[in-house]
Motif scaffolding. Structure first.
Motif, PDB file in Angstrom:
ATOM      1  N   ARG A 124       2.330   0.441  11.831  1.00 32.55           N
ATOM      2  CA  ARG A 124       1.428  -0.669  12.117  1.00 32.55           C
ATOM      3  C   ARG A 124       0.519  -0.927  10.919  1.00 32.55           C
ATOM      4  NH1 ARG A 124      -0.791   0.969  18.174  1.00 32.55           N
ATOM      5  NH2 ARG A 124       1.247   0.946  19.253  1.00 32.55           N
ATOM      6  N   ILE A 125       0.181  -2.197  10.700  1.00 33.13           N
ATOM      7  CA  ILE A 125      -0.650  -2.567   9.560  1.00 33.13           C
ATOM      8  C   ILE A 125      -2.113  -2.608   9.999  1.00 33.13           C
ATOM      9  CG2 ILE A 125      -1.166  -4.362   7.862  1.00 33.13           C
ATOM     10  CD1 ILE A 125       1.765  -5.153   7.949  1.00 33.13           C
ATOM     11  N   GLU A 126      -2.889  -1.699   9.472  1.00 33.10           N
ATOM     12  CA  GLU A 126      -4.311  -1.645   9.800  1.00 33.10           C
ATOM     13  C   GLU A 126      -5.096  -2.548   8.849  1.00 33.10           C
ATOM     14  OE1 GLU A 126      -8.014   1.557  10.198  1.00 33.10           O
ATOM     15  OE2 GLU A 126      -5.959   2.253   9.784  1.00 33.10           O
ATOM     16  N   VAL A 127      -6.014  -3.316   9.419  1.00 33.21           N
ATOM     17  CA  VAL A 127      -6.880  -4.192   8.622  1.00 33.21           C
ATOM     18  C   VAL A 127      -8.111  -3.375   8.237  1.00 33.21           C
ATOM     19  CG1 VAL A 127      -8.193  -6.336   8.563  1.00 33.21           C
ATOM     20  CG2 VAL A 127      -6.047  -6.221   9.850  1.00 33.21           C
ATOM     21  N   GLN A 128      -8.249  -3.112   6.955  1.00 31.96           N
ATOM     22  CA  GLN A 128      -9.338  -2.272   6.463  1.00 31.96           C
ATOM     23  C   GLN A 128     -10.424  -3.113   5.817  1.00 31.96           C
ATOM     24  OE1 GLN A 128      -7.322   0.481   3.848  1.00 31.96           O
ATOM     25  NE2 GLN A 128      -6.538   1.709   5.543  1.00 31.96           N
ATOM     26  N   ASN A 129     -11.669  -2.805   6.188  1.00 31.72           N
ATOM     27  CA  ASN A 129     -12.849  -3.495   5.637  1.00 31.72           C
ATOM     28  C   ASN A 129     -12.809  -4.998   5.876  1.00 31.72           C
ATOM     29  OD1 ASN A 129     -13.763  -0.983   4.555  1.00 31.72           O
ATOM     30  ND2 ASN A 129     -12.424  -1.298   2.760  1.00 31.72           N
ATOM     31  N   GLY A 130     -12.113  -5.410   6.926  1.00 28.19           N
ATOM     32  CA  GLY A 130     -12.051  -6.825   7.273  1.00 28.19           C
ATOM     33  C   GLY A 130     -11.224  -7.676   6.330  1.00 28.19           C
ATOM     34  N   ASP A 131     -10.450  -7.056   5.448  1.00 28.01           N
ATOM     35  CA  ASP A 131      -9.651  -7.805   4.468  1.00 28.01           C
ATOM     36  C   ASP A 131      -8.296  -8.163   5.084  1.00 28.01           C
ATOM     37  OD1 ASP A 131      -8.418  -8.912   2.294  1.00 28.01           O
ATOM     38  OD2 ASP A 131      -8.970  -7.313   0.898  1.00 28.01           O
ATOM     39  N   VAL A 132      -8.239  -9.322   5.743  1.00 24.75           N
ATOM     40  CA  VAL A 132      -7.015  -9.750   6.433  1.00 24.75           C
ATOM     41  C   VAL A 132      -5.936 -10.129   5.427  1.00 24.75           C
ATOM     42  CG1 VAL A 132      -6.024 -11.406   8.055  1.00 24.75           C
ATOM     43  CG2 VAL A 132      -8.342 -10.554   8.413  1.00 24.75           C
ATOM     44  N   ASP A 133      -6.315 -10.775   4.311  1.00 25.51           N
ATOM     45  CA  ASP A 133      -5.324 -11.170   3.313  1.00 25.51           C
ATOM     46  C   ASP A 133      -4.579  -9.956   2.763  1.00 25.51           C
ATOM     47  OD1 ASP A 133      -6.093 -13.732   3.709  1.00 25.51           O
ATOM     48  OD2 ASP A 133      -6.961 -14.052   1.722  1.00 25.51           O
ATOM     49  N   ALA A 134      -5.289  -8.866   2.536  1.00 20.32           N
ATOM     50  CA  ALA A 134      -4.641  -7.648   2.048  1.00 20.32           C
ATOM     51  C   ALA A 134      -3.668  -7.108   3.073  1.00 20.32           C
ATOM     52  CB  ALA A 134      -5.699  -6.600   1.703  1.00 20.32           C
ATOM     53  N   ALA A 135      -4.027  -7.213   4.348  1.00 24.85           N
ATOM     54  CA  ALA A 135      -3.129  -6.760   5.408  1.00 24.85           C
ATOM     55  C   ALA A 135      -1.884  -7.630   5.477  1.00 24.85           C
ATOM     56  CB  ALA A 135      -3.863  -6.772   6.752  1.00 24.85           C
ATOM     57  N   LEU A 136      -2.060  -8.929   5.283  1.00 23.79           N
ATOM     58  CA  LEU A 136      -0.916  -9.840   5.310  1.00 23.79           C
ATOM     59  C   LEU A 136       0.045  -9.549   4.163  1.00 23.79           C
ATOM     60  CD1 LEU A 136      -2.755 -13.185   6.181  1.00 23.79           C
ATOM     61  CD2 LEU A 136      -1.201 -11.930   7.674  1.00 23.79           C
ATOM     62  N   ARG A 137      -0.486  -9.137   3.020  1.00 21.49           N
ATOM     63  CA  ARG A 137       0.373  -8.835   1.877  1.00 21.49           C
ATOM     64  C   ARG A 137       1.182  -7.563   2.086  1.00 21.49           C
ATOM     65  NH1 ARG A 137      -4.496 -10.421  -0.773  1.00 21.49           N
ATOM     66  NH2 ARG A 137      -4.290 -12.517  -1.702  1.00 21.49           N
TER      67      ARG A 137
END
Length: 236
Positions: A137-150
């Motif tokens: 699963r892709i965890e969203v860290q520090n609220g950075d959604v763009d990084a999670a999408l990448r």
């Protein structure tokens, strides 16, 4: 004459299959990330008349559906969105308990966030957890959604038209679809929504062709039946 019945019947069935595929495309003209399907057909076995050089066909059958490779159009910006550029799919965790396959595949470009304990994860439409290259699963860290999408892993399906559609934009692999592998050519366009690549003018043309094919085969079936009745009366 009985071969004529078989040929006409098979023609009607394949025309109906083509209409079903076209109808499904039209119904998904506004579905996020949908790829249009097309029906594929093949000849049935031919019959050679003994002592003659005459070869008679026995009709046609539907063999598969193919997926359109046309790029899905970009509809504009969207919150938590990422459109696939290319033919790839991304993997999501199957939310069903005791599922036959733990991983499903999607192309929809709208995502959302969900909390599980103290962690926030990226989910696709329907709430399925999106997976990375390691199948986690892709965890969203520090609220950075763009990084999670990448971090979304893009995968190539050898024969996507053979996958089983489960609804909600989710697909399940079949033996005919092949095994998913890393897609090195597709990319994610972050912040962009993807539309359906259905061409309505093309679908209307396919519908007309299938309707005419169904009508012609139905008329042929009726004609053969009338001939058979006439022959039966003459012999009677």
């Amino acid at each position: 004459m009985i071969n004529g019945f078989y040929a006409a019947k098979s023609g009607m069935r394949t025309a109906q299959f083509s209409l079903d595929v076209t109808g499904n495309n039209i119904a998904n003209a506004n579905t996020d990330g949908y790829q249009a399907r097309s029906a594929n057909f093949a000849d049935l076995i031919y019959t050679r008349t003994q002592g003659l050089e005459v070869v008679a066909g026995n009709g046609v059958r539907a063999v598969s559906t193919s997926v359109s490779n046309a790029q899905n159009p970009f509809l504009g910006e969207g919150r938590y969105s990422a459109a696939i550029v290319g033919e790839g799919y991304y993997a999501v965790q199957n939310p069903a308990e005791d599922a036959e396959q733990e991983v499903l595949y999607m192309r929809a470009s709208a995502f959302a966030l969900t909390s599980d304990g103290n962690a926030t994860y990226l989910v696709a439409q329907g709430g399925a957890y999106v997976l990375d290259e390691a199948g986690q699963r892709i965890e969203v860290q520090n609220g950075d959604v763009d990084a999670a999408l990448r971090r979304i892993a893009l995968l190539r399906i050898p024969n996507p038209g053979a996958m089983t559609a489960l609804g909600g934009g989710q697909f399940m692999l079949t033996e005919q679809a092949g095994e998913a592998a890393a897609d090195e050519t597709s990319t994610m366009n972050i912040g962009v929504m993807a539309g359906s690549n259905v061409d309505m003018s093309m679908e209307m043309a396919h519908m007309i062709v299938a309707q005419r094919g169904f009508q012609m085969n139905a008329r042929m079936l009726q004609t053969i039946d009338e001939i058979e009745q006439t022959a039966s009366m003459l012999n009677g």
